[in-house]
Design a protein around this motif. Sequence first.
Motif, mmCIF file in Angstrom:
data_model
loop_
_atom_site.group_PDB
_atom_site.id
_atom_site.type_symbol
_atom_site.label_atom_id
_atom_site.label_comp_id
_atom_site.label_asym_id
_atom_site.label_seq_id
_atom_site.Cartn_x
_atom_site.Cartn_y
_atom_site.Cartn_z
ATOM 1 N N GLY A 6 67.474 59.863 -139.305
ATOM 2 C CA GLY A 6 68.077 59.689 -137.999
ATOM 3 C C GLY A 6 66.111 60.393 -136.912
ATOM 4 N N GLY A 7 66.856 59.910 -135.939
ATOM 5 C CA GLY A 7 65.825 60.808 -134.351
ATOM 6 C C GLY A 7 65.043 59.967 -134.397
ATOM 7 N N ASP A 8 64.004 60.736 -133.585
ATOM 8 C CA ASP A 8 62.356 60.020 -133.147
ATOM 9 C C ASP A 8 61.447 61.017 -133.118
ATOM 10 N N SER A 9 61.460 62.241 -134.431
ATOM 11 C CA SER A 9 60.759 63.147 -134.153
ATOM 12 C C SER A 9 59.136 62.491 -134.718
ATOM 13 N N PRO A 10 58.371 63.539 -134.131
ATOM 14 C CA PRO A 10 56.774 63.301 -134.517
ATOM 15 C C PRO A 10 56.597 63.226 -135.434
ATOM 16 N N VAL A 49 58.119 57.299 -132.412
ATOM 17 C CA VAL A 49 56.659 57.987 -132.226
ATOM 18 C C VAL A 49 56.045 57.980 -133.859
ATOM 19 N N ARG A 50 55.811 58.470 -134.036
ATOM 20 C CA ARG A 50 55.546 58.818 -135.539
ATOM 21 C C ARG A 50 54.925 57.290 -136.333
ATOM 22 N N THR A 51 55.627 56.212 -136.133
ATOM 23 C CA THR A 51 54.697 55.388 -136.768
ATOM 24 C C THR A 51 53.337 55.104 -135.723
ATOM 25 N N LYS A 52 53.924 55.323 -134.007
ATOM 26 C CA LYS A 52 52.960 54.820 -133.409
ATOM 27 C C LYS A 52 51.664 55.678 -133.431
ATOM 28 N N GLN A 53 51.876 57.497 -134.064
ATOM 29 C CA GLN A 53 50.846 58.232 -134.067
ATOM 30 C C GLN A 53 49.477 58.156 -135.436
ATOM 31 N N THR A 54 50.621 57.303 -136.741
ATOM 32 C CA THR A 54 50.024 57.612 -137.471
ATOM 33 C C THR A 54 48.950 55.991 -137.353
ATOM 34 N N ALA A 55 49.878 54.898 -136.162
ATOM 35 C CA ALA A 55 48.550 53.912 -135.902
ATOM 36 C C ALA A 55 47.493 54.323 -135.405
ATOM 37 N N HIS A 56 47.617 55.414 -134.610
ATOM 38 C CA HIS A 56 46.146 56.306 -134.013
ATOM 39 C C HIS A 56 45.300 56.477 -135.206
ATOM 40 N N PHE A 57 45.555 56.913 -136.583
ATOM 41 C CA PHE A 57 44.281 57.120 -137.476
ATOM 42 C C PHE A 57 43.448 55.533 -137.541
ATOM 43 N N ILE A 58 44.006 54.169 -137.437
ATOM 44 C CA ILE A 58 43.674 53.639 -138.079
ATOM 45 C C ILE A 58 43.145 52.908 -137.254
ATOM 46 N N ASN A 86 62.853 46.014 -135.306
ATOM 47 C CA ASN A 86 62.728 45.687 -136.512
ATOM 48 C C ASN A 86 62.699 46.574 -137.719
ATOM 49 N N LEU A 87 61.483 47.463 -137.156
ATOM 50 C CA LEU A 87 61.317 48.178 -138.692
ATOM 51 C C LEU A 87 61.873 49.275 -138.565
ATOM 52 N N ASP A 88 62.293 50.376 -136.946
ATOM 53 C CA ASP A 88 62.930 51.314 -136.849
ATOM 54 C C ASP A 88 63.583 51.664 -138.030
ATOM 55 N N GLU A 89 63.623 52.674 -138.516
ATOM 56 C CA GLU A 89 65.489 53.161 -139.087
ATOM 57 C C GLU A 89 65.926 52.563 -138.843
ATOM 58 N N ILE A 90 67.217 53.002 -139.642
ATOM 59 C CA ILE A 90 68.659 52.463 -139.136
ATOM 60 C C ILE A 90 69.209 53.317 -138.432
#
Length: 129
Positions: A6-10, A49-58, A86-90
Amino acid sequence: RLGKIGGDSPLSSDGTMYARKLGEFAAKVICRGAAGQQIPARLWTSGLVRTKQTAHFIEHPVLEIDLPPPLGKLQWQQMRAREWRNLDEIYAGTCDGMTYSEIEAAFPEEFELRSAQKLAYRYPRGESY
């Protein structure tokens, strides 16, 4: 690598390196048709946060799409990120942010229940699959 759930790590440094490569892959493969032409594509992210950071490179170039008459042309921003929670982790409830070793020590019965039936298990004050 802390092994916490869980959590919302970068993004980690490895995650950032992967995200850069994913951006290159998206531009060369995902956003291209069989003949190599650019095709419209959408990018969905979770709220983390990490999915938004990933999107930054696209890349997000603007494509001009021909629509059937009388509609004309459409300006399409390629791979514009859209968040879908809905794509967030459990959500692991009271175990969120703990390692499995910490869960085993703090909640031995819960640890055993999850080990026995992971897909049917619901975290205390959390979610199930």
